[in-house]
Motif scaffolding. Structure first.
Motif: not given
Length: 149
Positions: A122, A137-142
């Protein structure tokens, strides 16, 4: 009337019980749990070639081989390796155990190491950031179920 009745000895639950379905056996059986210990299968050999480096590394990490006499529920057909003849060895994998605290400490060490690597990537990525064209730099999961809409 009594002539049409069947004899009670001929009627059994086995004849009326539902047929059991065949289930594929596990390739590697799971031993009965021991309080305070975690189990792990350690590679001893691959395709007939022994792997002493892997075994010695795991033994130095704190894993200890499980004796076959301690877990009679695991059937071992034959001895594959003379070195581990008193232990549980299936398909080149040796059953080992270690204290839960050691396993938790090891998992935490690798979790921290992975986190440090992600932070390094990062920082390297954000170093190239330009305000005229920002990087996201988004670290999201769905997780979705169903049709995915």
């Amino acid at each position: 009337m009594a002539e049409n009745r069947l004899n009670r000895e001929l009627e059994t639950r086995e004849k009326t019980a539902r047929k059991r379905n065949w289930i594929r056996p596990d390739t590697l059986p799971t031993p009965h749990p021991e309080e305070g210990y975690e189990f792990h299968w350690v590679r001893v050999s691959t395709r007939g070639e022994s792997d002493p480096m892997n075994v010695s590394l795991k033994l130095r990490e704190g894993w200890e081989p499980v004796k076959a006499s301690d877990h009679p529920e695991i059937f071992v057909a034959g001895v594959e390796n003379d070195r581990f003849k008193d232990n549980i060895l299936i398909g080149g994998l040796l059953l080992c155990k270690a204290p839960k605290e050691l396993v938790e400490d090891r998992n935490e060490f690798f979790r921290q190491e992975a986190s440090a690597q992600i932070q390094s990537v990062d920082h390297s990525l954000m170093r190239e950031n330009d305000p005229r064209m920002p990087l996201f730099n988004e670290r999201k999961t769905k997780v979705t179920f169903g049709r995915g809409t």
